[in-house]
Motif scaffolding. Structure first.
Motif, PDB file in Angstrom:
ATOM      1  N   SER A 126      12.196   3.920  -6.148  1.00 38.75           N
ATOM      2  CA  SER A 126      11.445   3.519  -5.022  1.00 38.75           C
ATOM      3  C   SER A 126      12.354   2.693  -3.864  1.00 38.75           C
ATOM      4  CB  SER A 126      10.102   2.536  -5.598  1.00 38.75           C
ATOM      5  OG  SER A 126      10.856   1.683  -6.429  1.00 38.75           O
ATOM      6  N   THR A 127      13.440   1.695  -4.411  1.00 42.20           N
ATOM      7  CA  THR A 127      14.233   1.235  -3.720  1.00 42.20           C
ATOM      8  C   THR A 127      15.611   1.658  -3.357  1.00 42.20           C
ATOM      9  OG1 THR A 127      15.047   0.068  -5.574  1.00 42.20           O
ATOM     10  CG2 THR A 127      13.242  -0.890  -4.682  1.00 42.20           C
ATOM     11  N   PRO A 135       7.500  -0.639  -9.825  1.00 39.64           N
ATOM     12  CA  PRO A 135       7.844  -0.758  -8.421  1.00 39.64           C
ATOM     13  C   PRO A 135       7.173  -1.525  -7.576  1.00 39.64           C
ATOM     14  CG  PRO A 135       7.837   1.589  -9.277  1.00 39.64           C
ATOM     15  CD  PRO A 135       7.381   0.639 -10.264  1.00 39.64           C
ATOM     16  N   LEU A 136       6.190  -2.122  -8.150  1.00 39.01           N
ATOM     17  CA  LEU A 136       5.269  -3.014  -7.261  1.00 39.01           C
ATOM     18  C   LEU A 136       5.946  -4.348  -7.061  1.00 39.01           C
ATOM     19  CD1 LEU A 136       1.647  -2.323  -8.533  1.00 39.01           C
ATOM     20  CD2 LEU A 136       2.783  -1.001  -6.587  1.00 39.01           C
ATOM     21  N   PHE A 137       6.663  -4.883  -8.073  1.00 38.60           N
ATOM     22  CA  PHE A 137       7.352  -6.050  -7.817  1.00 38.60           C
ATOM     23  C   PHE A 137       8.770  -5.968  -7.504  1.00 38.60           C
ATOM     24  CE2 PHE A 137       8.469  -5.153 -12.473  1.00 38.60           C
ATOM     25  CZ  PHE A 137       9.371  -5.356 -12.368  1.00 38.60           C
ATOM     26  N   GLY A 177      10.369   2.478 -16.373  1.00 40.57           N
ATOM     27  CA  GLY A 177       9.788   1.614 -15.336  1.00 40.57           C
ATOM     28  C   GLY A 177      11.168   1.381 -14.608  1.00 40.57           C
ATOM     29  N   ILE A 178      12.417   1.044 -14.975  1.00 38.18           N
ATOM     30  CA  ILE A 178      13.581   0.857 -14.478  1.00 38.18           C
ATOM     31  C   ILE A 178      14.080   1.971 -13.626  1.00 38.18           C
ATOM     32  CG2 ILE A 178      16.085   0.110 -14.782  1.00 38.18           C
ATOM     33  CD1 ILE A 178      13.961  -2.319 -15.365  1.00 38.18           C
ATOM     34  N   GLU A 190       0.784  -1.106   0.042  1.00 34.10           N
ATOM     35  CA  GLU A 190       0.105   0.052  -0.063  1.00 34.10           C
ATOM     36  C   GLU A 190       0.840   1.156  -0.007  1.00 34.10           C
ATOM     37  OE1 GLU A 190      -3.857  -1.865   2.313  1.00 34.10           O
ATOM     38  OE2 GLU A 190      -2.430  -0.881   3.345  1.00 34.10           O
ATOM     39  N   SER A 191       2.266   1.287   0.785  1.00 29.70           N
ATOM     40  CA  SER A 191       2.986   2.385   0.730  1.00 29.70           C
ATOM     41  C   SER A 191       3.424   2.675  -0.541  1.00 29.70           C
ATOM     42  CB  SER A 191       4.025   2.088   1.822  1.00 29.70           C
ATOM     43  OG  SER A 191       4.934   1.184   1.561  1.00 29.70           O
ATOM     44  N   ALA A 192       3.946   1.500  -1.284  1.00 26.72           N
ATOM     45  CA  ALA A 192       4.392   1.534  -2.532  1.00 26.72           C
ATOM     46  C   ALA A 192       3.158   2.074  -3.617  1.00 26.72           C
ATOM     47  CB  ALA A 192       4.753   0.348  -2.924  1.00 26.72           C
ATOM     48  N   MET A 193       1.998   1.587  -3.524  1.00 25.80           N
ATOM     49  CA  MET A 193       0.895   2.171  -4.240  1.00 25.80           C
ATOM     50  C   MET A 193       0.637   3.792  -4.299  1.00 25.80           C
ATOM     51  SD  MET A 193      -1.492   1.162  -6.308  1.00 25.80           S
ATOM     52  CE  MET A 193      -1.919  -0.430  -5.913  1.00 25.80           C
ATOM     53  N   SER A 194       0.888   4.142  -2.779  1.00 28.51           N
ATOM     54  CA  SER A 194       0.720   5.661  -2.728  1.00 28.51           C
ATOM     55  C   SER A 194       1.709   6.420  -3.519  1.00 28.51           C
ATOM     56  CB  SER A 194       0.789   5.952  -1.019  1.00 28.51           C
ATOM     57  OG  SER A 194       2.143   5.653  -0.650  1.00 28.51           O
TER      58      SER A 194
END
Length: 500
Positions: A315-316, A451-453, A308-309, A98-102
């Motif tokens: 994100s990480t 970022p989700l995976f 995407g990359i 959920e935090s990644a989704m935000s």
């Protein structure tokens, strides 16, 4: 367009005039000229003060810089949350997904927004769309700062991203409106200069705010800046879309002469279609481009995978410094400077190279395909940098090696991305915004999904093998696809007669 020539002749033995005519549909290419039809309303040659391409240089830079500064704020908002995700998740009771989704829901909105905003700017003009999207973005970004539940934050982020997405549709359109092809590199380089800083500034500001004050100020501070930009844009951003300027001129002439027979080329192409039909055709144009035009499909895949990359890394990246290197949240945000410096270097090196190469090819082949060779040098830098960054983080070598790897990767991706953008702008003329919207759809979708995976991938494979997998897929895409465009691009453009 000469139908007597075969498609193979267009590719293997290109004629400069023929290739240039292949940029536009046959119906537009066969239109009468102003000299042959006195009722045609068109820009005067060789100079027309109302033609954005003939504007004084200072006026061109004004609209370019306003758009660039607006893009800075909207891109900064997309990344500013990254260092504070754990803090926000704790306060709003969000799990890791959920935090990644935000964070990434903002990017999902930028996938769908341009599909509507780009075509609307080709009907109602760039100016009104920019102003409307500025206000929309401001309202929802302010609400993000007042969110007390995870549902409110995610919903407000999506709606703010929808308004922010206008910059992706308008950017290429406005640059194509006011700058000629031989100035494409310089204009792109300057336009990107400020927004690319946002990639680093956002996480840096976010890191310090998360450590020293409430995360809500991330949204309140950017909203204050957005309010300033609304004021500045209202007084300094002029309409740049040529067909709309000509339509207004034609309306004025018809009113003054009381002769309804005056027309513009765009009106002639619309024919007797109703306003609803014209609007519907415009709104479906980005999807038609994405579904039926290989040029858009290939450019979308190339830019989308890289995008995407980039967001996987964004994100990480903070997690590497806080978990593996045991640095503070504030310091982890400073490492994002490597992102921005790499993209800035790529844009400023790519800009003069692009213009130099175009002018060198102009006498022989001024077609949009002359942008493609600059995509190839970016391949080694992009994926070599990704490998360097991943394995350096895996073995926790000195922190500067990780940052250098990210710098090299972003440098390469920006160099290739500029060439791809210039190619789409040159190939799709008056409908650049729709073409950019089609490309942006795939880019933003990848930025949302990747970022989700990413956390699960790095947990299973580690940063070394995880980035090796990404680099392998990147190489499999970035080598054959530009070759395909170089070989078949002119033929594909010649067949693209239903675009408009």
């Amino acid at each position: 367009m000469e139908t007597s020539k075969s498609q193979s002749e267009i590719v293997t033995a290109p004629d400069p005039v023929e290739l240039e005519m292949a940029r536009i549909p046959m119906t537009a290419a066969t239109m009468p000229t102003k000299d042959s039809d006195p009722l045609l309303v068109a820009f005067d040659e060789p100079y027309d003060p109302e033609n954005p391409l003939d504007w004084p240089t200072g006026r061109k830079w004004m609209v370019t810089d306003v758009l660039s500064a607006t893009g800075f704020n909207r891109i900064m908002v997309s990344t500013i949350m990254a260092p504070a995700l754990s803090t926000i998740a704790s306060e709003l009771n969000m799990n890791s997904t959920e935090s990644a989704m935000s964070l990434s829901i903002y990017l999902l909105a930028t996938a769908f927004g341009p599909l509507f905003i780009g075509p609307l700017s080709e009907i109602y003009g760039r100016r009104v769309v920019l102003h409307a999207s500025n206000v929309w973005f401001l309202i929802w970004n302010v609400l993000c700062g007042f969110a007390t539940t995870k549902g409110t934050l995610i919903a407000a982020r999506f709606l703010a991203g929808f308004g922010a997405s206008a910059i992706y549709a308008l950017g290429g359109g406005v640059l194509g409106d006011v700058w000629r092809p031989e100035q494409r590199g310089r204009s792109l380089g300057v336009y990107l200069l400020i927004p690319l800083l946002a990639v680093a500034v956002g996480p840096v500001i976010g890191g310090f705010m998360a450590a020293r004050t409430t995360w809500r100020w991330m949204f309140w501070a950017t909203s204050i800046f957005q309010g300033v930009m609304i004021f500045v844009a209202f007084f300094s951003f002029d309409e740049t879309y040529g067909p709309l300027i000509l339509r207004r001129r034609a309306d004025r002439i018809r009113k003054e002469t009381r002769n309804s027979n005056y027309y513009t080329q765009a009106e002639r192409l619309d024919g007797d279609r109703s306003p609803g039909t014209v609007l519907g055709r415009a709104l479906t144009r980005p999807l038609r481009l994405l579904l039926f035009h290989p040029i858009i499909q290939v450019s979308a895949i190339l830019s989308g995978f890289n995008y995407g990359i980039m967001y996987v890394t964004i994100s990480t990246f903070s997690e590497i410094w806080t978990s593996l290197y045991h640095q503070s949240v504030e310091i982890s945000g400073l490492h994002y400077i490597a992102f921005s410096l790499g993209e800035l270097a790529g844009s400023q090196v790519g800009a003069p190279l692009m213009d130099y190469w175009y002018k060198r090819q102009q006498s022989r082949n001024p077609a949009p395909e002359s942008r493609i060779p600059l995509m190839f040098p970016s391949i080694i830098a992009s994926w070599g940098g990704i490998l360097m960054y991943g394995w350096a983080a895996q073995y926790q070598v000195q922190w500067s090696v990780v940052d250098i790897g990210v710098f090299i990767a972003m440098f390469g991706m920006q160099l290739g991305g500029m060439s791809t953008t210039a190619y789409v702008i040159d190939a799709y003329g008056d409908h650049t915004s729709s073409a950019m919207a089609a490309s942006q759809f795939f880019k933003s979708l990848m930025a949302f999904c990747f970022p989700l995976f990413a956390p699960s991938m790095y947990q299973a494979l580690g940063y070394g093998w995880g980035n090796s997998l990404l680099a392998l897929v990147g190489m499999l895409l970035s080598i054959p696809l530009p070759i395909f465009l170089w070989k078949y691009g002119a033929r594909l453009r010649a067949k693209a007669m239903s675009t408009y």
